[in-house]
Design a protein around this motif. Structure first.
Motif, mmCIF file in Angstrom:
data_model
loop_
_atom_site.group_PDB
_atom_site.id
_atom_site.type_symbol
_atom_site.label_atom_id
_atom_site.label_comp_id
_atom_site.label_asym_id
_atom_site.label_seq_id
_atom_site.Cartn_x
_atom_site.Cartn_y
_atom_site.Cartn_z
ATOM 1 N N GLN A 46 0.839 -1.210 0.000
ATOM 2 C CA GLN A 46 0.000 0.000 0.000
ATOM 3 C C GLN A 46 0.869 1.253 0.000
ATOM 4 O O GLN A 46 0.562 2.229 -0.689
ATOM 5 C CB GLN A 46 -0.921 -0.027 1.220
ATOM 6 N N GLU A 50 1.008 4.336 -2.722
ATOM 7 C CA GLU A 50 0.859 5.749 -2.348
ATOM 8 C C GLU A 50 2.004 6.584 -2.920
ATOM 9 O O GLU A 50 1.783 7.684 -3.454
ATOM 10 C CB GLU A 50 0.828 5.879 -0.821
ATOM 11 N N SER A 53 1.643 7.027 -6.641
ATOM 12 C CA SER A 53 0.613 8.025 -6.935
ATOM 13 C C SER A 53 1.136 9.433 -6.691
ATOM 14 O O SER A 53 0.856 10.359 -7.465
ATOM 15 C CB SER A 53 -0.620 7.765 -6.061
ATOM 16 N N SER A 194 3.949 12.750 1.866
ATOM 17 C CA SER A 194 3.796 11.299 2.024
ATOM 18 C C SER A 194 3.852 10.838 3.464
ATOM 19 O O SER A 194 3.456 9.714 3.772
ATOM 20 C CB SER A 194 4.889 10.574 1.223
#
Length: 702
Positions: A46, A50, A53, A194
């Motif tokens: 995951q 992230e 992206s 992030s």
């Protein structure tokens, strides 16, 4: 172990229990470690998504700026006539408006038309010519490059008029380049977005972190030739993983403490209050466990006498329960047997009486006469078999059957059975063979040949009844001091639970009205009794849906040897009152061919259309497809769904059709039951043509 004291035994039990609990605790620990690894892998996946992206979002912003500036008519015109003020007012402003570090414009000959930089940017003319050549074909490019300012993101596109936003309709007028440094400040910005620490690393993968709750992912940066030039490592601490580790540790600690506490308390309590005989007495009073009664009888003193009393009580109770169950089962079997017996006698009797009446027709042809006689003979044979079986089972149970030993040619018995069944079996398209694995000099033995014939007749007859295609094979062989016979078929087969009961009297594996086969369930019981009288045993091997093989053996009592052989030869065997009702549409729901033929022949001259059904489900479907049917002859005993249930279903959508139910059970209360289900009238087999047509006139004479 018998001399070991109670306390020592309990202590040993607690020790073993503790070991088991520790093993369980170890297993739980390994499971939690595995779950922790899976959670970490999931978080890492995951986290990687992230970061991907985020990188796409950051690079897309620069791409969008380049795209917005590269289809502009004014920009195309300025490329043809250089205007420094225009570039200063329209291109250089990109540096401040979009916080980039470098902007550059090339003409179609790959010469710099305009170039400007941010204050901190020191690199000059670092765009490779190969990029310009590639950009001329691809129209858009986004890549990274190592410069004296470090890693730089470069986004570029060819310049076209406003009517060509896709850059595919016109030739390039020039090329626009925008660059952005990915320095420490930019990485700090990525860190804020992030929530993960971002830093450049070498081309090799960084060593994994020793901290089990730290996860990391690598983002590769590629140049214009799609070759890796830099890598960014993102790392962050997984709060969920940390919480999971803490909760798991707490849970295991609580579990361990609970185990120790429970063992300590149990040991203390048991040590103080142990009284094995009394616990056994209490348990026996609740469950009546025989093993505990035997254990109690081994105890000293009065408890031994109590154990004996308990044993006598439990034995009497079990005997009473078994006797009750047998009585209930016997009562159920008796009712089912009487019902089936009524059906099995009335059905062939119906064929006999019905076709006997048809033989009185004055215009009967010789061919029809022979056909009716064959039906009568077949029905008589069927009824005779039922009566014979009833007489035989009665004799067996009363002890009136005697074994009459005589010199018997086994091959002769095999040949008789083969000739009896061959026409009927082969007429169904089934391959029928007899196998003899005993030499002709060993086939003469001393036994009861009539009972051998009866046993084989029953077994082959059953194989014929339950086999619809494939093959039937029977024969025998010598095995040790016995002759072992077998009857093998490819029929329906027998389920495992039914194999235990099929040799009991009145059993067919089903006592319901919807069973698919005739018979009173006496044949195998008679065969078993005869085999045991001859000193042998009978058994079956079967698989549901694949067929069955019945075996039985008899002692091999040898007579003086004779040269006898058995040669199988090929042989081939094999009306009423005046009725004014005409043009009826009738449905005959009957699975017995004789009864169905009889009904059809009686009513055919009063009908314009006759439909047939052999199951209750088919009867319902015919009524749904033909709502104008006038009359239904409904048999009670049919496969899949009986006549009572079929009548109820039909009455749900058709209240007008006349339904006359017919049954060969003929028991008290059947008429009332038929009327309650919605039938108009009731016929008990066997019935006469006059009786049948009388009911038709009664209900349809409009």
């Amino acid at each position: 172990m018998k001399n070991v004291g109670i306390y020592s035994r309990i202590l040993l039990m607690f020790l073993i229990t503790g070991v088991v609990f520790m093993l369980l605790l170890s297993a739980l620990y390994l499971i939690t470690k595995q779950q922790e690894r899976l959670i970490k892998e999931g978080d890492k996946s995951q986290f990687g998504n992230e970061i991907n992206s985020l990188i796409i979002l950051k690079t897309t912003t620069l791409n969008q700026v380049v795209y917005d500036y590269t289809f502009w008519d004014e920009f195309v015109e300025i490329l043809n006539k250089y205007d420094a003020n225009w570039y200063e007012n329209n291109i250089t402003t990109i540096l401040r408006s979009f916080h980039v570090d470098y902007v550059c414009v090339y003409d179609t000959s790959f010469k710099i038309v305009h170039e400007d930089f941010s204050d901190e940017f020191v690199s000059r003319e670092f765009i490779p010519v190969e990029v310009l050549v590639k950009l001329k074909k691809l129209k858009f490019l986004n890549f990274f490059q190592i410069t004296s300012d470090g890693v730089v993101q470069i986004s570029c596109a060819s310049i076209h008029p406003e009517n060509d936003p896709t850059h595919m309709l016109t030739e390039p007028s020039g090329y626009l380049f925008i660059a952005k440094r990915w320095d420490r400040n930019y990485l700090d910005e990525l860190t804020k977005l992030s929530g993960a620490s971002a830093s450049f690393v070498q081309h090799t993968d960084p060593p994994p972190s020793d901290d089990p709750i730290v996860i990391s992912t690598i983002k590769d940066l590629a140049d214009w030739n799609d070759e890796q030039i830099a890598r960014i490592n993102f790392t962050r601490t997984s709060d969920f993983l940390g919480l999971y580790r803490m909760m798991t540790f707490s849970m295991l600690l609580i579990f361990l403490c609970s185990i120790i506490t429970v063992l300590a308390i149990s040991h203390f309590t048991t040590r103080r209050w142990i009284n094995k005989p009394l616990k056994l007495v209490k348990s026996i009073l609740k469950s009546g466990n025989r093993s505990q009664i035997n254990e109690l009888q081994q105890c000293p003193g009065e408890f031994k006498d109590i154990g004996v009393l308990f044993g006598d009580f439990i034995t009497q109770r079990d005997e009473l329960r078994v006797a009750k169950e047998k009585a209930e089962e016997s009562d159920q079997l008796k009712s089912a047997f009487l019902s089936n017996l009524s059906h099995e006698i009335r059905t062939p009797m119906n064929g006999i009486l019905g076709f006997a009446q048809l033989l009185r027709e004055p215009d009967l042809t010789g061919e029809n006469q022979q056909q009716y006689i064959k039906v009568i003979e077949k029905s008589c044979t069927r009824m005779l078999n039922i009566i014979t079986n009833i007489v035989n089972i009665s004799k067996v149970e009363s002890g009136q059957v005697e074994v009459k030993l005589s010199t018997t040619n086994i091959n002769g018995q095999i040949e008789k059975i083969y000739r009896i069944f061959k026409p009927d079996i082969e007429s169904k398209g089934i391959r029928f063979t007899a196998t003899n694995l005993v030499s002709s000099k060993e086939v003469i033995i001393k036994t009861d040949g009539e009972k051998i014939h009866d046993i084989l007749f029953i077994l082959v007859g059953n194989a014929n009844k339950f086999t619809h295609d494939g093959s039937i094979e029977f024969g025998y062989k010598k095995k040790d001091q016995y002759l072992e016979f077998f009857v093998k078929d490819t029929g329906d087969g027998i389920s495992h639970e039914k194999r235990e009961i099929i040799f009991e009297r009145f059993r067919q594996g089903s006592e319901s009205h919807t069973r698919n086969y005739d018979g009173a369930g006496l044949g195998l019981s008679i065969a078993k009794s005869y085999v045991e009288m001859l000193g042998g045993k009978i058994w079956v091997e079967s698989e549901l849906g694949k067929g069955s093989t019945f075996y039985f053996n008899i002692p091999y009592a040898v007579e003086p040897k004779q040269d006898q052989a058995c040669v199988f030869t090929e042989e081939v065997h094999g009306t009423g009152p005046d009725c004014r009702i005409k043009n009826l549409k009738i449905l005959i729901a009957e699975d017995d061919e004789t009864s169905k033929s009889f009904l059809a022949m009686v009513v055919k001259k009063y009908c314009k259309e006759i439909h047939y059904a052999v199951t209750g489900i088919e009867a319902i479907q015919v009524c749904q497809n033909h709502p104008d049917i006038d009359l239904i002859f409904m048999d009670v005993n049919m496969p899949q769904m009986n006549g009572y249930e079929a009548t109820r279903r039909i009455r749900e959508f058709n209240k007008d059709v006349v339904i006359i139910i017919q049954t060969a059970f003929g028991l008290i209360g059947d008429r009332e039951k038929a009327l309650e289900t919605g039938c108009d009238d009731y016929l008990a087999k066997p019935f006469s043509i006059k009786e049948l047509l009388g009911l038709v006139q009664k209900h349809l004479n409009k």
